[in-house]
Each structure stands twice: as C-alpha cells, then as structure tokens.
Design an enzyme around this catalytic site. Structure first.
Site, short mmCIF file in Angstrom:
data_model
loop_
_atom_site.label_atom_id
_atom_site.label_comp_id
_atom_site.label_asym_id
_atom_site.label_seq_id
_atom_site.Cartn_x
_atom_site.Cartn_y
_atom_site.Cartn_z
N THR A 74 0.89 -1.15 0.00
CA THR A 74 0.00 0.00 0.00
C THR A 74 0.93 1.21 0.00
O THR A 74 2.12 1.05 0.26
CB THR A 74 -0.82 0.01 1.31
OG1 THR A 74 -1.30 -1.29 1.57
CG2 THR A 74 -2.00 0.95 1.24
N ARG B 180 -12.74 -7.90 -4.49
CA ARG B 180 -12.23 -7.88 -3.10
C ARG B 180 -11.77 -6.46 -2.73
O ARG B 180 -11.07 -5.80 -3.47
CB ARG B 180 -11.07 -8.86 -2.98
CG ARG B 180 -10.39 -8.88 -1.58
CD ARG B 180 -9.21 -7.95 -1.51
NE ARG B 180 -8.45 -8.10 -0.27
CZ ARG B 180 -7.48 -7.26 0.10
NH1 ARG B 180 -7.16 -6.23 -0.65
NH2 ARG B 180 -6.83 -7.44 1.23
N VAL B 181 -12.18 -6.01 -1.55
CA VAL B 181 -11.74 -4.71 -1.03
C VAL B 181 -11.06 -4.97 0.31
O VAL B 181 -11.57 -5.73 1.13
CB VAL B 181 -12.95 -3.76 -0.85
CG1 VAL B 181 -12.53 -2.48 -0.14
CG2 VAL B 181 -13.56 -3.42 -2.21
N GLY B 182 -9.92 -4.35 0.51
CA GLY B 182 -9.16 -4.57 1.76
C GLY B 182 -9.37 -3.46 2.77
O GLY B 182 -10.40 -2.76 2.78
N ASP B 183 -8.37 -3.28 3.60
CA ASP B 183 -8.47 -2.31 4.70
C ASP B 183 -8.36 -0.85 4.24
O ASP B 183 -8.89 0.05 4.91
CB ASP B 183 -7.33 -2.56 5.71
CG ASP B 183 -5.95 -2.41 5.06
OD1 ASP B 183 -5.75 -2.99 3.98
OD2 ASP B 183 -5.08 -1.73 5.63
N THR C 156 -0.41 -0.89 6.33
CA THR C 156 -0.14 -1.61 5.09
C THR C 156 -0.04 -3.08 5.48
O THR C 156 0.03 -3.42 6.64
CB THR C 156 1.16 -1.09 4.41
OG1 THR C 156 1.41 -1.89 3.25
CG2 THR C 156 2.36 -1.13 5.33
N GLY C 157 -0.07 -3.94 4.49
CA GLY C 157 -0.01 -5.37 4.80
C GLY C 157 -1.31 -6.05 4.49
O GLY C 157 -2.09 -5.58 3.65
N GLY D 29 -4.77 -6.74 4.39
CA GLY D 29 -5.95 -5.96 4.72
C GLY D 29 -6.94 -6.70 5.59
O GLY D 29 -7.56 -6.11 6.49
N1 GLY Z 1 -3.40 -3.37 2.71
C1 GLY Z 1 -3.84 -3.41 1.38
C2 GLY Z 1 -4.83 -4.44 1.13
O1 GLY Z 1 -4.88 -5.45 1.82
O2 GLY Z 1 -5.56 -4.29 0.20
#
Ligand code: GLY
Length: 292
Positions: free
Chosen positions: A161, A189-192, A212-213, A215
C-alpha cells in the site's frame, strides 16, 4: 512540539532489494514534496494527498499506475483520505479507470455527503466532477504484468500500500492511503485501505496512523483506530505502533506494517512483515529506511 511533520510508507511487501530501493526513492520524493508544502504553510490535508498522489504516479509502487493485478489480470484500486480536525473522510473502492484514486477520495469527502463510493458509481461520480476516466490498460506496468503471468503458474501474494500522515503548523493532522490491493485477489475484493479505522485514521486532538499489509487482518482489529486509541491512552507513537501490531498478530495471525504520527510531531513505525519502507521528516530529523 515539532510542527510540521510528515511520515509516509511505500508498503510492507517482501520484495527484492533493488525493487525496495526504487520504491523507497518514491517514498522519499513524496515526503520531500509534502514537507515543502507543510513548511510553506500548506495544510496537512494537502500534504498527505499530494504525497500519496506522487506515490500513485510512481510505477514501482502498488497504487495508481503500477498497481498489482487481481486474479483475472486487471487492476482494482482503493483509497482513503481523512481530515483529523473535522473527522471527515472520503474513500473509493474497486475503481478501475481512475489515474489517481486519492484525488477521487478527496472529492468524495469534499463534494458529497457520503464517505465511500465503489466501482462504477465512483467512476460515474468522477466524471461528474470533471475527472477523466483512463483506459484500465494504462494503469498496468510491465513489471506487474510479468509478475502476474509468472504467478499464474506458481502462486503468490504480496501486500503493499502507500500512505502518509502529516501534521501542519496549525496542528491539523490528516491521513491518506491508496493501494492496488492484494496481488491475485478475487475481483471485487476490497481490503483495509478505504475503511476508516482499518487502513487509516486521524484525529487532530490525538494523532494519526495508517496501515499496510494484509488488509483482512488490519480490518478485523481496526488497526489504525486501535493505534490512535493507544496514543490517546498516553502511549508514545513507537510504543503504540508496536502494541497495535502485536495485538493484530495475536488476534488474527496476520502480517501488517504501520506508520504513526502524534499531535506533538513524534513518529512511530512497526511491522511484523519482513520489510517496511518508510520515510519521515520533522524539524529535527529526516530518516528513510528499508526496515528489515
Ligand atoms: N493493505 C492493502 C490491502 O490489503 O488491500
């Protein structure tokens, strides 16, 4: 008190050192530009948005042009901006035809009563605001296409990220974060990243953090809000960053990195990934590291 201050990161993916160096150069460029804005009296909000825009334009970083490809071989991007003084936020998720998702997230914050717009609705809003939609192919760089072609035959996940937290002369704190998301993620898919409290959080009375990392791990513990809560309890940014990551690891077994800035201009960073790329600048200090 150290005002202004800026900290940014370029992801926590475990990448070869030559790529990490190119990415770190992009983070340093973003921090230097944002610092000049802050020192000339510009707002924390402008500083973090510009820092992230610069990193989105960098083809080596996983955001904007240069984003990771999903399992079907195309880019879907997420971004969030939060103003810690008003607690207003704007975010976009799963956008495919936006050159700079962070600029669209800012428009969502400033020109709608909503916080999060996704997919086609977000792109339609972008057009209504005069933003040009790009051909999704323009966002794909050769390095990411080759990585995807190889991974079709093997396997692979990477978790990067870009993000920034800044404090301006007026004491405003803002956070911005943007990503192409998890490499080889399922379409949709949507992350954090675009989720307030997970990918980023800012409160000018306390501080700000961004993650970051993986999500899915950051979302399950609302990692960025957790860290801001730890700051509010009186922990310094470095301790809060470490405690947040340790809690996330204990509860989810996931891997993440975080950057933190408090209202006094003190910075923190921590990770349980192998690598975290960060740079920061305060009145007294500049530091940039491939933190392994
Ligand atoms: N941290 C970014 C994601 O998992 O999409």
């Amino acid at each position: 008190m150290m005002k202004p201050a800026i900290i940014a990161h370029g992801g926590a993916g475990d990448v070869p050192l030559d790529l990490a160096k190119k990415r770190l150069d992009g983070v340093i460029e973003a921090v230097s530009y944002a610092w000049d804005l802050l020192i000339s009296g510009d707002s924390a909000l402008n500083a973090v948005v510009e820092a992230v825009r610069i990193m989105e334009d960098n083809p080596w970083l996983n955001a904007g042009r240069g984003s990771s490809l999903n399992a079907d071989g195309y880019v879907e991007m997420d971004a969030l901006v939060m103003d810690g003084t008003t607690l207003k936020a704007g975010a976009v998720a799963a956008v495919r035809r936006i050159r700079n998702p962070i600029l669209l997230a800012r428009l969502v914050m400033e020109r709608t009563n909503h916080i999060l717009l996704v997919g086609e609705g977000a792109e339609k809003f972008a057009q209504s605001q005069g933003m040009k939609l790009v051909d999704p192919e323009e966002l794909i760089v050769p390095y990411q296409r080759e990585k995807w072609e190889k991974a079709k035959m093997t396997s692979g996940a990477s978790i990067d990220t870009v993000g920034a937290v800044a404090l301006d002369f007026e004491g405003n704190i803002a956070v911005a974060v943007s990503t192409g998301g998890l490499f080889m993620k399922l379409p949709g898919r949507v992350g954090d990243t675009p989720i307030i409290g997970a990918g980023g959080y800012a409160d000018s009375n306390i501080g700000g953090a961004c993650a970051t990392g993986l999500g899915e791990a950051a979302m399950r513990v609302l990692l960025s809000k957790k860290i801001v809560d730890l700051l509010e309890m009186g922990y310094d940014p470095q301790t809060a960053a470490r405690m947040g990551i340790e809690y996330m690891e204990k509860r989810t077994n996931g891997s993440c990195g975080v950057i933190v800035l408090d209202k006094f201009g003190r910075v923190g960073f921590y990770k349980n990934t192998r690598m975290l790329l960060y740079a920061y600048k305060t009145k007294d200090k500049f530091d940039a590291q491939i933190y392994i």
